[in-house]
Scaffold this active site. Sequence first.
Site, PDB file in Angstrom:
ATOM      1  CD  GLU A  90      -2.608  -0.964   2.687  1.00 52.78           C
ATOM      2  OE1 GLU A  90      -2.810   0.141   3.208  1.00 52.78           O
ATOM      3  OE2 GLU A  90      -2.947  -2.035   3.185  1.00 52.78           O
ATOM      4  CB  CYS A 110       5.021  -5.411   9.447  1.00 52.45           C
ATOM      5  SG  CYS A 110       6.041  -4.645  10.723  1.00 52.45           S
ATOM      6  CB  CYS A 114       2.500  -3.085  16.893  1.00 49.76           C
ATOM      7  SG  CYS A 114       4.221  -2.523  16.808  1.00 49.76           S
ATOM      8  N   GLY A 160       5.523  -2.112   7.322  1.00 44.83           N
ATOM      9  CA  GLY A 160       6.925  -2.508   7.435  1.00 44.83           C
ATOM     10  C   GLY A 160       7.670  -1.691   8.464  1.00 44.83           C
ATOM     11  CB  SER A 192       7.615   6.278  11.361  1.00 46.08           C
ATOM     12  OG  SER A 192       6.982   5.826  12.532  1.00 46.08           O
ATOM     13  CB  SER A 215       6.053   3.763  16.906  1.00 41.44           C
ATOM     14  OG  SER A 215       5.780   4.185  15.599  1.00 41.44           O
ATOM     15  CG  LEU A 216       7.223   6.665  23.600  1.00 37.57           C
ATOM     16  CD1 LEU A 216       8.584   5.992  23.686  1.00 37.57           C
ATOM     17  CD2 LEU A 216       7.304   8.092  24.138  1.00 37.57           C
ATOM     18  CG  HIS A 217       2.550   3.713  19.958  1.00 38.12           C
ATOM     19  ND1 HIS A 217       2.289   4.955  19.433  1.00 38.12           N
ATOM     20  CD2 HIS A 217       2.860   2.915  18.896  1.00 38.12           C
ATOM     21  CE1 HIS A 217       2.431   4.906  18.120  1.00 38.12           C
ATOM     22  NE2 HIS A 217       2.773   3.704  17.768  1.00 38.12           N
ATOM     23  CB  CYS A 334      -0.005   1.361   7.625  1.00 36.67           C
ATOM     24  SG  CYS A 334       0.179   1.520   9.385  1.00 36.67           S
TER      25      CYS A 334
HETATM   26  N1  SAH Z   1       7.129   0.267  11.708  1.00 34.08           N
HETATM   27  C1  SAH Z   1       7.169   1.690  11.749  1.00 34.08           C
HETATM   28  C2  SAH Z   1       6.396   2.372  10.644  1.00 34.08           C
HETATM   29  C3  SAH Z   1       5.049   1.827  10.288  1.00 34.08           C
HETATM   30  S1  SAH Z   1       3.703   2.130  11.397  1.00 34.08           S
HETATM   31  C4  SAH Z   1       6.722   2.188  13.108  1.00 34.08           C
HETATM   32  O1  SAH Z   1       6.380   1.374  13.950  1.00 34.08           O
HETATM   33  O2  SAH Z   1       6.792   3.379  13.363  1.00 34.08           O
HETATM   34  C5  SAH Z   1       3.382   3.849  11.258  1.00 34.08           C
HETATM   35  C6  SAH Z   1       2.684   4.438  12.475  1.00 34.08           C
HETATM   36  O3  SAH Z   1       1.284   4.112  12.487  1.00 34.08           O
HETATM   37  C7  SAH Z   1       3.246   3.932  13.786  1.00 34.08           C
HETATM   38  O4  SAH Z   1       3.366   4.963  14.718  1.00 34.08           O
HETATM   39  C8  SAH Z   1       2.180   2.946  14.186  1.00 34.08           C
HETATM   40  O5  SAH Z   1       2.265   2.632  15.535  1.00 34.08           O
HETATM   41  C9  SAH Z   1       0.924   3.671  13.778  1.00 34.08           C
HETATM   42  N2  SAH Z   1      -0.285   2.854  13.731  1.00 34.08           N
HETATM   43  C10 SAH Z   1      -0.393   1.552  13.463  1.00 34.08           C
HETATM   44  N3  SAH Z   1      -1.676   1.144  13.546  1.00 34.08           N
HETATM   45  C11 SAH Z   1      -2.407   2.228  13.870  1.00 34.08           C
HETATM   46  C12 SAH Z   1      -3.804   2.454  14.098  1.00 34.08           C
HETATM   47  N4  SAH Z   1      -4.672   1.483  13.996  1.00 34.08           N
HETATM   48  N5  SAH Z   1      -4.206   3.701  14.426  1.00 34.08           N
HETATM   49  C13 SAH Z   1      -3.308   4.714  14.501  1.00 34.08           C
HETATM   50  N6  SAH Z   1      -1.994   4.561  14.294  1.00 34.08           N
HETATM   51  C14 SAH Z   1      -1.540   3.329  13.987  1.00 34.08           C
END
Ligand code: SAH
Length: 349
Positions: A90, A110, A114, A160, A192, A215-217, A334
């Site tokens: 995509e 990927c 997560c 990815g 990212s 991507s801290l979260h 994504c």
């Molecule tokens: N692998 C890399 C890049 C791809 S994900 C990373 O982890 O940063 C890109 C961003 O989208 C990341 O911050 C990821 O955590 C976030 N993301 C993934 N699923 C999501 C969702 N359902 N809602 C909002 N953000 C999301």
Amino acid sequence: MLNLYDYTLDKLTLLMDEYHQKPFRARQLFSWIYQKEMTDFDLMSDISKEFREILKRDFTIIKPKIVVDELSKDGTRKLLLEYPDGAKIETALMPYNYGDAICISSQVGCNMGCSFCASGLLKKERNLTSGEMVAQVITMNELLKKEERHVSHVVVMGTGEPFDNYENVMDFIRIINSPFALAIGARHISVSTCGIPNKIRRYALEGLQTNLAISLHAPNDIIRQQIMKIARAYPLSELMDAIKYYEKTTNRRVTYEYIMIKGVNDSLKCAEELVKLVQGSLGFVNLIPYNKIKEMPYERSDEKTIHVFYEYLLKHHVRPTVRKEFGKDINASCGQLRAKEIHKNEEEF
Ligand code: SAH
């Protein structure tokens, strides 16, 4: 066959030397394929007929097929692309007031796992080559050209983990950034990562002026390990050390991405912990309302909760932003479109 899009100018110059060609031959080829958008070697008029035959014998220029092209009401455009080996990925375009930003994929599937992310629904099949990433930008540019627009910003934030495909992503950046190719400014390019400390340190030494998003979260290891598999390999202390190293080495600020998931990471206590965690860093915190995925148990935080969280950060001198949402009506998160398409095909066959 070698895919010309895979080569940085430096690598192509070295390769031309092997063919006993002068170094300017690489710049000429760059100019043909990126600036004149020419993929037919026969029409490259300033290259000798003899060498054009060699190019035809050894080189190809791989463009993916557009399988799905979805346009959202807000202007977000999402493409599902297919490469010759059948791999589907995509790419999304987000129109901002400052320009057109493309979100590219760096891998087919990927493996980071997560628990909230649709990309991980399908395991990694393979890395994308730098040329396959370049072709995502070129394909989007070809569509935009009709409207006299072009890609001005690039984020490596699609499916990815870019730092799990490090060399190809770096070559991709060098190619799109090259003034002889797409000339996209380094400050308009962002990568990212889910947070792989040794790669963050390596990225710091690349001498690029590009941006880094983390991507801290989660504000602590317990929550982070629950939702991100990578956190079990690298505790937050190691990640934050690597980020400090990056900031010191490059003098650049990172962006901390923080998805707001209801009841998981959105309490006031989390906000307090987050403030403490990022206090020593110059980075920005970007709060992202969670985008609901059907297959997953998570919900987005309430607007009021996001507001309280935001206000707490603001009051404690962490300047947060809340991400603008795009393409809610077209599976723009994504991995969503790809997963849907592949599952659809699985159901069909
Ligand atoms: N692998 C890399 C890049 C791809 S994900 C990373 O982890 O940063 C890109 C961003 O989208 C990341 O911050 C990821 O955590 C976030 N993301 C993934 N699923 C999501 C969702 N359902 N809602 C909002 N953000 C999301």
